[in-house]
Each structure stands twice: as C-alpha cells, then as structure tokens.
Design a protein around this motif. Structure first.
Motif, PDB file in Angstrom:
ATOM      1  N   THR A  47       0.831  -1.200   0.000  1.00  0.00           N
ATOM      2  CA  THR A  47       0.000   0.000   0.000  1.00  0.00           C
ATOM      3  C   THR A  47       0.866   1.250   0.000  1.00  0.00           C
ATOM      4  O   THR A  47       0.556   2.224  -0.680  1.00  0.00           O
ATOM      5  CB  THR A  47      -1.020  -0.005   1.155  1.00  0.00           C
ATOM      6  N   LEU A  48       1.979   1.211   0.721  1.00  0.00           N
ATOM      7  CA  LEU A  48       2.894   2.350   0.739  1.00  0.00           C
ATOM      8  C   LEU A  48       3.457   2.611  -0.654  1.00  0.00           C
ATOM      9  O   LEU A  48       3.458   3.755  -1.123  1.00  0.00           O
ATOM     10  CB  LEU A  48       4.026   2.106   1.734  1.00  0.00           C
ATOM     11  N   SER A  49       3.921   1.576  -1.315  1.00  0.00           N
ATOM     12  CA  SER A  49       4.490   1.746  -2.652  1.00  0.00           C
ATOM     13  C   SER A  49       3.466   2.328  -3.620  1.00  0.00           C
ATOM     14  O   SER A  49       3.778   3.243  -4.382  1.00  0.00           O
ATOM     15  CB  SER A  49       4.999   0.405  -3.183  1.00  0.00           C
ATOM     16  N   GLY A  85       1.572   8.292   4.528  1.00  0.00           N
ATOM     17  CA  GLY A  85       2.714   8.761   5.300  1.00  0.00           C
ATOM     18  C   GLY A  85       2.752   8.145   6.687  1.00  0.00           C
ATOM     19  O   GLY A  85       3.829   7.861   7.227  1.00  0.00           O
ATOM     20  N   GLN A  86       1.585   7.898   7.239  1.00  0.00           N
ATOM     21  CA  GLN A  86       1.519   7.232   8.541  1.00  0.00           C
ATOM     22  C   GLN A  86       1.920   5.766   8.421  1.00  0.00           C
ATOM     23  O   GLN A  86       2.525   5.201   9.329  1.00  0.00           O
ATOM     24  CB  GLN A  86       0.137   7.415   9.139  1.00  0.00           C
ATOM     25  N   VAL A  87       1.594   5.157   7.279  1.00  0.00           N
ATOM     26  CA  VAL A  87       2.049   3.791   7.009  1.00  0.00           C
ATOM     27  C   VAL A  87       3.578   3.774   6.965  1.00  0.00           C
ATOM     28  O   VAL A  87       4.227   2.917   7.570  1.00  0.00           O
ATOM     29  CB  VAL A  87       1.449   3.242   5.686  1.00  0.00           C
ATOM     30  N   MET A  88       4.156   4.740   6.250  1.00  0.00           N
ATOM     31  CA  MET A  88       5.614   4.805   6.165  1.00  0.00           C
ATOM     32  C   MET A  88       6.241   4.971   7.547  1.00  0.00           C
ATOM     33  O   MET A  88       7.210   4.284   7.881  1.00  0.00           O
ATOM     34  CB  MET A  88       6.057   5.943   5.251  1.00  0.00           C
ATOM     35  N   GLN A  89       5.684   5.849   8.347  1.00  0.00           N
ATOM     36  CA  GLN A  89       6.219   6.063   9.691  1.00  0.00           C
ATOM     37  C   GLN A  89       6.120   4.790  10.529  1.00  0.00           C
ATOM     38  O   GLN A  89       7.060   4.439  11.255  1.00  0.00           O
ATOM     39  CB  GLN A  89       5.470   7.206  10.377  1.00  0.00           C
ATOM     40  N   ALA A  90       5.007   4.076  10.428  1.00  0.00           N
ATOM     41  CA  ALA A  90       4.832   2.833  11.188  1.00  0.00           C
ATOM     42  C   ALA A  90       5.843   1.775  10.736  1.00  0.00           C
ATOM     43  O   ALA A  90       6.444   1.088  11.568  1.00  0.00           O
ATOM     44  CB  ALA A  90       3.405   2.319  11.023  1.00  0.00           C
ATOM     45  N   LEU A  91       6.026   1.665   9.431  1.00  0.00           N
ATOM     46  CA  LEU A  91       6.973   0.674   8.924  1.00  0.00           C
ATOM     47  C   LEU A  91       8.412   1.026   9.305  1.00  0.00           C
ATOM     48  O   LEU A  91       9.203   0.144   9.649  1.00  0.00           O
ATOM     49  CB  LEU A  91       6.842   0.529   7.411  1.00  0.00           C
ATOM     50  N   LEU A  92       8.755   2.305   9.243  1.00  0.00           N
ATOM     51  CA  LEU A  92      10.101   2.718   9.663  1.00  0.00           C
ATOM     52  C   LEU A  92      10.314   2.430  11.147  1.00  0.00           C
ATOM     53  O   LEU A  92      11.395   1.991  11.548  1.00  0.00           O
ATOM     54  CB  LEU A  92      10.325   4.200   9.367  1.00  0.00           C
ATOM     55  N   GLY A  93       9.300   2.665  11.951  1.00  0.00           N
ATOM     56  CA  GLY A  93       9.401   2.359  13.379  1.00  0.00           C
ATOM     57  C   GLY A  93       9.584   0.863  13.613  1.00  0.00           C
ATOM     58  O   GLY A  93      10.443   0.438  14.387  1.00  0.00           O
ATOM     59  N   LEU A 145      18.201  17.608   0.917  1.00  0.00           N
ATOM     60  CA  LEU A 145      16.862  18.065   0.569  1.00  0.00           C
ATOM     61  C   LEU A 145      15.797  17.426   1.449  1.00  0.00           C
ATOM     62  O   LEU A 145      14.910  18.111   1.959  1.00  0.00           O
ATOM     63  CB  LEU A 145      16.579  17.743  -0.904  1.00  0.00           C
ATOM     64  N   LEU A 146      15.889  16.127   1.640  1.00  0.00           N
ATOM     65  CA  LEU A 146      14.835  15.400   2.346  1.00  0.00           C
ATOM     66  C   LEU A 146      15.141  15.152   3.817  1.00  0.00           C
ATOM     67  O   LEU A 146      14.222  14.982   4.619  1.00  0.00           O
ATOM     68  CB  LEU A 146      14.553  14.082   1.631  1.00  0.00           C
ATOM     69  N   GLY A 147      16.419  15.148   4.168  1.00  0.00           N
ATOM     70  CA  GLY A 147      16.806  14.877   5.555  1.00  0.00           C
ATOM     71  C   GLY A 147      16.126  15.773   6.580  1.00  0.00           C
ATOM     72  O   GLY A 147      15.592  15.271   7.575  1.00  0.00           O
ATOM     73  N   PRO A 148      16.105  17.085   6.375  1.00  0.00           N
ATOM     74  CA  PRO A 148      15.464  17.950   7.375  1.00  0.00           C
ATOM     75  C   PRO A 148      13.968  17.670   7.553  1.00  0.00           C
ATOM     76  O   PRO A 148      13.451  17.745   8.672  1.00  0.00           O
ATOM     77  CB  PRO A 148      15.687  19.365   6.820  1.00  0.00           C
ATOM     78  N   LEU A 149      13.286  17.308   6.472  1.00  0.00           N
ATOM     79  CA  LEU A 149      11.861  17.017   6.568  1.00  0.00           C
ATOM     80  C   LEU A 149      11.630  15.723   7.340  1.00  0.00           C
ATOM     81  O   LEU A 149      10.788  15.662   8.233  1.00  0.00           O
ATOM     82  CB  LEU A 149      11.235  16.925   5.176  1.00  0.00           C
ATOM     83  N   HIS A 150      12.412  14.711   6.997  1.00  0.00           N
ATOM     84  CA  HIS A 150      12.276  13.434   7.698  1.00  0.00           C
ATOM     85  C   HIS A 150      12.642  13.584   9.166  1.00  0.00           C
ATOM     86  O   HIS A 150      11.976  13.012  10.033  1.00  0.00           O
ATOM     87  CB  HIS A 150      13.148  12.373   7.020  1.00  0.00           C
TER      88      HIS A 150
END
Length: 181
Positions: A47-49, A85-93, A145-150
């Motif tokens: 679903t994330l992809s 984005g919440q899926v991504m955060q959950a998977l990264l966690g 570019l993306l590091g500060p946002l993440h």
C-alpha cells in the motif's frame, strides 16, 4: 484490501493491526488476504508503494524554479500527514525492531523512492538551473533536501512548516550551484 489496511493502521496503530481485521474491513475471507500477502508488513509495504508513487512524484511545473522545488517539498510534507505517510512512519518504526522489515523496506520502497528522488532532483537542476551535477553530489543533495523534513517528522514528531520547506529548497539550489564551480 490495501485501503482497509491503511484505514485500520490510522485508526488502531501498527501493533493493533491484524490480518483478520484487514480481511473483516475489506469484506473478504482471511484466506484471500493470505493468498496475496504473508503478513501485515507485506500488505503495508504494497500500500505504501502504491500510494507514494503518485504522492511523491516529481512534477514539472511552470512556476519559478525555487517554487517548483518548494512545491515538491510541500508534497513530501503533506504526504507525512496522509494515511500513506503514517504507514511509512509505522513501517520505519517497526523496521528499527525487525531486521526482515528493515531489509524489505530498504530493498523495496526506500530504494525505489531514492531512485525517483535522485532522478527528479537531477532533472530539476538541469531544467531549472541548467546545472549538470555529478552522481555523488546529486546523491548528497537528495540527503540534504529530504533529511530535514524526515528529521522534523520522524525524530522530533513535529509538522513541517513553510519556513523549513523554503529554507531547505533555497539551500539545496545554492549548494548545487556552488558544486559546479
């Protein structure tokens, strides 16, 4: 089934998400889910992809170059607020605790998104600023570019504001210009 997984993750969180719950929400038999996916991690990765491919796409605009880059960063910021984005955060966690999830996430979605980001930034710099930047520099500029946002979202747990988007876009373009001299 993918939408059911997204919705349940947002409503209940990663720990409470089950294959049985996904099947029930989707209105299908549990065996149907297991025919396609072995675990909730696999269904969430799919679903994330699917969701991220469009949401995090680099788009050619007719705006000023700085505005185009800011628009992309704002889409990244908005993505973190969406169910995907919440899926991504959950998977990264979860990946911090489970090496198989980490490997699947890195070898699949994160690698593919990184390739899109490198290609997108390279095309943006060439189109908007007539800059040809070497591969190593583009790779590092994507980090910047993306590091500060993440970091803002994943480490500090704070939303991404317009000032961070603007400053980050400006700095990355300046560094790209400086790298060609």
């Amino acid at each position: 089934m993918l939408r059911a997984a997204d919705d349940l993750l947002v409503e209940r969180g990663f720990a409470a998400l089950t294959m049985e719950g996904i099947a029930q929400r989707a209105g299908v038999a549990k065996q149907t889910i297991y025919r396609w996916w072995k675990s909730k991690v696999e269904i969430l990765l799919d679903t994330l992809s699917d969701d991220a491919r469009e949401a995090l796409e680099w788009r050619v605009g007719e705006d000023d170059p700085h505005g185009d880059l800011k628009s992309h960063l704002q889409r990244v910021a908005d993505f973190f607020e969406e169910p995907a984005g919440q899926v991504m955060q959950a998977l990264l966690g979860h990946a911090q605790l489970d090496k198989d999830t980490a490997a699947s996430l890195r070898d699949g979605f994160l690698r593919e998104q990184r390739e899109r980001d490198v290609a997108g930034l390279r095309a943006f710099l060439a189109r908007s600023h007539d800059l040809s930047v070497d591969d190593r520099t583009v790779d590092r500029l994507v980090d910047l570019l993306l590091g500060p946002l993440h970091y803002r979202v994943l480490v500090l747990g704070k939303p991404i504001d317009e000032e961070l988007v603007d400053t980050t876009a400006r700095l990355v373009v300046t560094l790209a210009r400086d790298s060609t001299h």
